[in-house]
Design an enzyme around this catalytic site. Structure first.
Site, PDB file in Angstrom:
ATOM      1  N   GLY A  26      22.366  -4.943  -1.215  1.00 28.48           N
ATOM      2  CA  GLY A  26      21.427  -4.683  -2.304  1.00 28.48           C
ATOM      3  C   GLY A  26      21.682  -5.496  -3.551  1.00 28.48           C
ATOM      4  O   GLY A  26      21.444  -5.002  -4.663  1.00 28.48           O
ATOM      5  N   LYS A 199      40.289  -1.189   0.629  1.00 33.65           N
ATOM      6  CA  LYS A 199      40.930  -2.459   1.009  1.00 33.65           C
ATOM      7  C   LYS A 199      39.916  -3.589   1.186  1.00 33.65           C
ATOM      8  O   LYS A 199      40.176  -4.726   0.754  1.00 33.65           O
ATOM      9  CB  LYS A 199      41.748  -2.267   2.287  1.00 33.65           C
ATOM     10  CG  LYS A 199      42.579  -3.504   2.673  1.00 33.65           C
ATOM     11  CD  LYS A 199      43.574  -3.885   1.595  1.00 33.65           C
ATOM     12  CE  LYS A 199      44.705  -2.866   1.510  1.00 33.65           C
ATOM     13  NZ  LYS A 199      45.724  -3.276   0.503  1.00 33.65           N
ATOM     14  N   CYS A 390      -5.197 -11.180   4.611  1.00 30.63           N
ATOM     15  CA  CYS A 390      -5.049 -12.549   5.120  1.00 30.63           C
ATOM     16  C   CYS A 390      -5.475 -12.622   6.593  1.00 30.63           C
ATOM     17  O   CYS A 390      -6.665 -12.523   6.880  1.00 30.63           O
ATOM     18  CB  CYS A 390      -3.627 -13.040   4.900  1.00 30.63           C
ATOM     19  SG  CYS A 390      -3.493 -14.853   4.962  1.00 30.63           S
ATOM     20  N   HIS A 517      -3.252 -12.376  -0.837  1.00 29.19           N
ATOM     21  CA  HIS A 517      -2.211 -11.355  -0.664  1.00 29.19           C
ATOM     22  C   HIS A 517      -2.065 -10.538  -1.955  1.00 29.19           C
ATOM     23  O   HIS A 517      -1.237 -10.856  -2.809  1.00 29.19           O
ATOM     24  CB  HIS A 517      -0.865 -12.007  -0.331  1.00 29.19           C
ATOM     25  CG  HIS A 517      -0.776 -12.586   1.036  1.00 29.19           C
ATOM     26  ND1 HIS A 517      -0.190 -11.921   2.086  1.00 29.19           N
ATOM     27  CD2 HIS A 517      -1.199 -13.777   1.526  1.00 29.19           C
ATOM     28  CE1 HIS A 517      -0.242 -12.681   3.174  1.00 29.19           C
ATOM     29  NE2 HIS A 517      -0.857 -13.813   2.861  1.00 29.19           N
ATOM     30  N   GLU A 519      -0.640  -7.782  -2.367  1.00 30.42           N
ATOM     31  CA  GLU A 519       0.647  -7.070  -2.428  1.00 30.42           C
ATOM     32  C   GLU A 519       1.684  -7.802  -3.271  1.00 30.42           C
ATOM     33  O   GLU A 519       2.645  -7.190  -3.759  1.00 30.42           O
ATOM     34  CB  GLU A 519       1.194  -6.825  -1.015  1.00 30.42           C
ATOM     35  CG  GLU A 519       1.676  -8.055  -0.268  1.00 30.42           C
ATOM     36  CD  GLU A 519       0.600  -8.761   0.533  1.00 30.42           C
ATOM     37  OE1 GLU A 519       0.935  -9.523   1.463  1.00 30.42           O
ATOM     38  OE2 GLU A 519      -0.597  -8.567   0.217  1.00 30.42           O
TER      39      GLU A 519
END
Length: 542
Positions: A26, A199, A390, A517, A519
């Site tokens: 992340g 560790k 698309c 697109h 999004e």
């Protein structure tokens, strides 16, 4: 929040985000969260991703290799982490925010071929590392930024990452307190022993120290709460202040990470270590409002994603855009992946019949396209809200040609070059293109929307919009009149090239396809209007 006047002339500071122990911890979310927190304090920031792979960009990569290919407004195919940067901060990244080893080497080799190095022997140090350093600082030479956050892809110990780390080492020495390293590692939990193990983190930091880099801040990724004693232990072994050991525990949503990081003072620690006044902690009011709405939205709306990639990262921006729109429509969007390769006329009702709405996903190539056409036919004839993006829009166009215009062989020339009714065809400027990478219609283009159309209302009666593209094939304009006469409206047209951008069937509840697109433009604080309209229609369909 500090006033803009006090920040205006601040020298640009650089924060490097590295990762160790394992990949996919992340780093992109931590980078985006830190950027959001600094931005909330009034600083002007940008975030960039440096990837060690040799591809020039991820445009030619299979999504199974590297997830979604994100596209910037200026037409660069980039890593999906740039989507996180934009969704969290609302900034608009550019081609200079995404750099790969391939781009670095290509630039150096091109200069060598021109003779720019005056006969010098070209080496990783200094020529490759100098180019990396130049790219890291490039954004700040074009526009003033108070902070430039640079995420280094990969994991400490990877061979391909070493030139990037050497460049960081040099920059940290040259920039002094204007540079900082935040290192993200993983603290595993051994269930059999009932213990968390530090560790791997110690080893990762020692690897980094061996390269000449001492991290000032550690972010420990964990599934379990880390005790103060354990964090002090990590600080002791890694030469890091105890207050600078931050835990990033699993949370219900990635959008809770900025609040968690702020609670532990990540932004304040970075400012303090870079010699910058910390000031009061900002409230993050609109962000917290979004989280509260998200928590309250418990009633679910079921939406199917019809595509060929059974991998959530392949459709990351679509999933996040649906989540944003769901939250602002006071609903939890529950998505169901439907593999288009295995969707048939026989099982369409079983897989799609109980859905409140369907997204027909983008993609490339022939695999799974017939399943998308079947999905478009089922949702059109059963009046289920449908959003084609698309290639998804192109499949809606083909389905309509086959079953309404009665052109049974209708297809895209991408799938069937010999089809007589090529209702989707290769763009004229693409016909002589021989190289695959970076040669499509990429980036933001304008679209004129038909007044009174469903899309026009979704965009709050805007007549001219701009959206991002990534495709080679287009609606064949020879067929526009036939489509219009038979009930499919071409509701959006590019004003310069006269290309069809949006199709819709106004007699249905919500049946819209976009060549672009949308999004890519949805953010946490500004959900995309088309997704808002689509999810609203899905809720009503329930």
């Amino acid at each position: 929040m500090q006033s803009i006047n006090t920040l205006e002339f601040m020298e640009t500071k650089y924060i490097f985000i590295t990762g160790g122990v394992a990949s996919s911890l992340g780093k992109g979310i931590i980078s985006a969260s830190l950027g959001k927190l600094l931005q909330a304090r009034g600083y002007k920031i940008t975030i960039q991703k440096f990837d060690p792979y040799i591809n020039i960009d991820p445009g030619t990569l299979n999504p199974y290799e590297h997830g979604e290919c994100y596209v910037t407004a200026d037409g660069q195919e980039t890593d999906l982490d740039l989507g996180h940067y934009e969704r969290f901060t609302g900034i608009q990244t550019t081609r200079d925010n995404s750099v790969t080893t391939g781009r670095i080497y290509l630039s150096v080799i091109e200069r060598e071929r021109r003779g720019d190095y005056l006969g010098k022997t070209i080496q990783v140090v200094p020529h490759i590392t100098d180019e990396i350093k130049r790219r890291i600082q490039l954004n700040a030479t074009k526009e003033h930024f108070d902070f430039v956050i640079t995420e280094i892809g990969g994991t400490i110990g990877d061979i391909e990452s070493q030139p990037f780390l050497e460049a960081i080492r040099q920059l940290r020495w040259e920039l002094g307190r204007n540079a900082l390293n935040v290192h993200l590692t993983y603290v595993p939990y051994l269930a059999a022993a009932g213990e968390l193990k530090t560790k791997p983190t110690q080893t990762s930091v020692k690897q980094l120290q061996g390269l000449g880099i001492q991290p000032e801040v550690l972010v420990l990724r964990t599934e379990h709460d880390l005790s103060d004693e354990l964090r002090r232990k990590v600080a002791h072994f890694c030469n890091v202040d105890a207050e600078a050991v931050i835990q990033s525990q699993d949370l219900p949503s990635i959008y809770e990470v900025p609040v968690n990081m702020q609670k532990q003072g990540l932004d304040a620690i970075c400012l303090k270590k870079m010699g910058t006044e910390v000031g009061p902690t900002p409230e993050l009011g609109p962000w917290r409002d979004f989280l509260e709405r998200r928590k309250r939205a418990t009633e679910a709306t079921d939406i199917a994603l019809v595509g060929k990639y059974n991998l959530q990262d392949a459709y990351k921006s679509i999933l996040e855009s649906l989540a944003h729109a769901g939250t602002y429509n006071n609903r939890k969007v529950r998505t169901h992946f439907v593999n288009s390769e295995f969707l048939t006329e026989e099982n369409a009702a079983e897989l799609l019949g109980n859905m409140n709405g369907v997204v027909i996903c983008p993609g490339f190539g022939q695999r799974g396209t017939e399943g998308k056409i079947i999905a478009a036919h089922y949702t059109r004839t059963h009046d289920i809200p449908t959003f084609g993006i698309c290639l998804g829009m192109q499949m809606m166009v083909i389905e309509f040609a086959r079953n309404v215009l009665n052109y049974k062989d209708a297809n895209s020339s991408e799938m069937d070059p010999e089809t007589i009714h090529n209702v989707i065809d290769l763009m004229e400027e693409q016909k002589n293109v021989t190289q695959m990478g970076g040669t499509m219609r990429l980036g933001a283009y304008e679209c004129s929307i038909m007044e009174g159309s469903r899309t026009w209302y979704a965009y709050e009666k805007q007549s001219l919009i701009s959206e991002r593209h990534r495709h080679r094939y287009e609606f064949n304009n020879q067929y526009i009149d036939e489509y219009e006469r038979n009930g499919m409206r071409c509701a959006g047209i590019n004003p310069l090239a006269n290309l069809v951008e949006i199709i819709e069937i106004p007699t249905l509840k919500w049946y819209v396809g976009t060549q672009f697109h949308p999004e890519y433009s949805s953010t946490v604080l500004h959900p995309h209007p088309l997704f808002m309209s689509f999810v609203s229609a899905c809720i009503k369909n329930k």
